[in-house]
Scaffold this active site. Structure first.
Site, PDB file in Angstrom:
ATOM      1  N   GLU A 141      75.697  10.844  50.117  1.00 46.37           N
ATOM      2  CA  GLU A 141      74.538   9.956  50.211  1.00 46.37           C
ATOM      3  C   GLU A 141      74.751   8.651  49.458  1.00 46.37           C
ATOM      4  OE1 GLU A 141      74.325  13.207  49.600  1.00 46.37           O
ATOM      5  OE2 GLU A 141      73.202  13.986  51.315  1.00 46.37           O
TER       6      GLU A 141
ATOM      7  N   HIS B 285      63.730  20.646  50.372  1.00 44.74           N
ATOM      8  CA  HIS B 285      63.633  20.095  51.728  1.00 44.74           C
ATOM      9  C   HIS B 285      62.198  19.686  52.018  1.00 44.74           C
ATOM     10  CE1 HIS B 285      67.328  22.469  51.876  1.00 44.74           C
ATOM     11  NE2 HIS B 285      67.709  21.769  52.919  1.00 44.74           N
TER      12      HIS B 285
END
Lengths: 320, 341
Positions: free
Chosen positions: B77, B144
């Site tokens: 990321e 999540h």
């Protein structure tokens, strides 16, 4: 090339010594970070790149590379002295400067962060169909090889097979932390294999070797052989910044091969090979000294940023 | 399924008629298709977004339609954001898909310290769009489900948007990419397939402008993203049960905040509840309350109120998850307290 690199090294050394004096005289606030001992590595990289075509993301000890790439000495002077006419306009200082429109990125302090950014600029060139013959380069130290950004960035560049040159200046200490507390592999060069990129070993104190290895690494990237990782062995001949006396560096290391000054080695090699005469070098030294002095004097006289007229705006197009 | 969770889904059951054919995630897909078609500077970068079409299929078919412009990234990321920044400086308009907003924590440094500071430091803007699949869904658990908007909004130099409708999901993504500054685009995963619309409408609002989703006169709920729908449900219930007319303001953009719309609403109603799905410490709702208290204290007839998730990680089990975030029931309770002051 040898003359260009040496003159950039000379300018970097003279400029940085004067910056050190200004810092110690209280004329520069914040910090001064010198590339003393790293000039040959940095300048020989910068000289291989062409401003306007290539990308260069210099780091802390890259005055030599900046100068060789084409940064004007006044940009450095203005940034250190906080002139509003400089590229950073007093909003950022010292080594945190650049001209992104001309392919020279302005570093942030977070080490390794430039690796994926240069990769991204190269990817943009590829998407535009303009990558042919373009190279992007960045420098980091031995300490920055421990960061996630370095790993993610170099791995990504390798996956995309981008013409990225990462030069690791292994100056033996990350601030005060020695190599044996930084990594456990035998040699940082071993990492190149792990990333699937070409590795180049370099004695960073040896001017001629710097010229040859940088030419080869940048040349291979330019020719489409993917990312190149150069690991230069050298010693920082100063503290981390001018606030630091570097007392943690053992005398034996200073007295050894890595402790020799690349400027002295370069001057001897350049004369020996007939690239320049001693008289020429002295003339360069004098001319550079005057030019640097003039730039620093000018920057000191220039207006400083004014909080009353400052545009306190972080976005280019405010929505409200 | 317990009562709380069943009622959570109830609102969306109304939207399942055949004519309601465009989902929220379809709108995101269509916006990206439009952008790729119309702007050669646009490319997409993210994990599993190419041939696979993305974890939520928000890029389905785009790799085939636009060869070489929808690129799979490694699970990196930091590098994804860094690559986007470098490409944007070099003239492109990258859209990065973080697989889940939660994972953007790894890109945090690049986003806030590199992209966020770049224009102020150098005068060169960084036109990146970072898509963050945000917010909770049943069973997704602590890693999540997060809502990251407040983290990014805290830092100067970033625009943070939180579309709550199918049409906003489309238009605000188009506008985000056209905008010259970095935009953190928080798309809510719960809305992906539950929220549907017969068509994409354009009501002419730009980034930075809020919307009065439901007019009212007794109190104002200022909210954003999926909580807009929970607020409307609570408002409908309060009206049906007690005749209260609650105004719901959808911020749409949480950085910067459209205070004109917020203050005008509070001026009409005299009462404020700031509602958000994110964690309760600080954040968007605290900012709203602080600003209304500071700029519109004289408009208030009651202490301004806040309602957020609980101050724990987002739990896995649907029973716990449904009680972790604000629900129409807890919103109604907070509103009745506010209205009775």
């Amino acid at each position: 090339m040898a003359r260009k690199v040496f003159r950039a090294m000379l300018e970097a050394r003279i400029l940085e010594m004067k910056l050190s004096s200004l810092y110690k005289a209280g004329k520069i606030v914040g910090g001064v970070y010198l590339g003393k001992g790293q000039e040959a590595v940095s300048a020989s990289l910068g000289a291989q790149l062409e401003m306007g075509r290539d990308f260069f993301a210099p780091l802390i000890r890259d005055q030599g590379g900046r100068t060789a790439f084409g940064e004007e000495v006044i940009d450095c002077a203005r940034t250190y002295l906080g002139s509003v006419l400089g590229p950073m306009r007093g909003r950022d200082g010292n080594i945190h400067r650049g001209r992104p429109q001309q392919g020279m990125f302005a570093m942030i302090s977070h080490l390794g962060a430039a690796v994926p950014v240069v990769a991204g600029a190269l990817l943009a060139k590829r998407l535009k169909g303009e990558l042919e013959g373009v190279v992007g380069a960045t420098c980091i130290g031995d300490g920055a090889t421990s960061t996630g950004a370095f790993h993610e960035g170099l791995n990504t560049a390798a996956v995309e097979r981008l013409p990225l040159v990462v030069v690791v200046a292994n100056n033996q200490f990350a601030y005060s932390t020695p190599n044996d507390r930084q990594f456990a592999c035998a040699d940082l060069l071993d990492r190149a294999k792990g990333y699937g990129v070409d590795g180049h070993d370099l004695d960073g104190t040896d001017f001629l070797q710097c010229l040859r290895v940088m030419s080869e690494a940048v040349g291979r990237a330019r020719a489409g052989h993917g990312p190149q990782m150069v690991v230069a062995r050298l010693l920082r001949l100063t503290g981390h910044g001018e606030h630091d006396d570097g007392s943690y560096v053992p005398d034996t290391l200073r007295a050894g091969h890595l402790g020799r000054d690349c400027m002295d080695v370069a001057a001897a090699q350049i004369v020996e090979c007939g690239y320049a005469t001693t008289a020429e070098i002295e003339a360069w030294r004098e001319e550079t000294g005057e030019r640097v002095q003039a730039a620093l004097a000018a920057a000191q006289q220039e207006p400083k940023p004014d909080p009353w007229t400052e545009v306190w705006q972080a976005c280019s197009k405010p929505l409200i | 399924m317990d009562g709380g969770l069943a009622s959570l889904f109830e609102a969306f059951d109304l939207n399942t008629a055949q004519s309601m054919s465009i989902t929220y995630v379809d709108a995101i897909l269509q916006a990206q298709e439009t952008l790729l078609r119309e702007d050669p500077r646009v490319f997409l970068y993210g994990q599993d977004i190419s041939r696979f079409g993305g974890a939520f299929k928000a890029t389905k078919g785009l790799a085939e339609a636009f060869p070489g412009r929808v690129l799979d990234s490694p699970i990196s990321e930091d590098a994804m954001a860094g690559v986007a920044i470098g490409a944007a400086i070099e003239g492109m308009r990258p859209i990065v898909e973080m697989q889940f907003a939660d994972f953007s924590s790894i890109a945090f440094n690049q986003l806030v310290n590199h992209a966020g500071t770049h224009f102020y430091r150098t005068g060169v803007p960084v036109p990146i769009t970072i898509r963050l699949p945000s917010g909770g869904t049943p069973g997704s658990g602590p890693f999540h489900s997060q809502s990251m908007e407040a983290i990014y909004a805290h830092y100067p130099g970033l625009v943070v948007v939180t579309p709550a409708t199918v049409s906003d999901a489309y238009h605000m993504l188009i506008q985000a990419v056209a905008h010259d500054d970095p935009v953190i685009y928080c798309e809510h995963k719960f809305l992906y397939r539950w929220l549907k619309s017969p068509s994409i409408q354009d009501d002419g609002l730009s980034l930075g402008q809020a919307r009065i989703t439901r007019p009212g006169k007794h109190a104002t709920i200022v909210t954003y993203s999926a909580m807009v729908h929970e607020a409307v449900r609570a408002a409908d219930r309060l009206q049906a049960e007690s005749g209260w007319e609650i105004e719901v303001v959808d911020l749409r953009t949480v950085k910067p905040i459209d205070m004109d719309t917020v203050l005008a609403s509070v001026a009409r109603t005299g009462r404020l509840l700031a509602l958000g799905e994110a964690f309760p410490w600080g954040g968007v709702t605290a900012e709203i309350v602080a600003r209304v208290a500071g700029e519109g204290f004289h408009l208030l007839d009651a202490p301004p109120a806040r309602l957020n998730s609980r101050d724990t990680p987002v739990p896995y089990h649907p029973n716990l998850w449904a009680a972790h975030r604000p629900t129409p029931e807890t919103i109604c309770l907070a509103m009745r307290e506010l209205l009775s002051f």
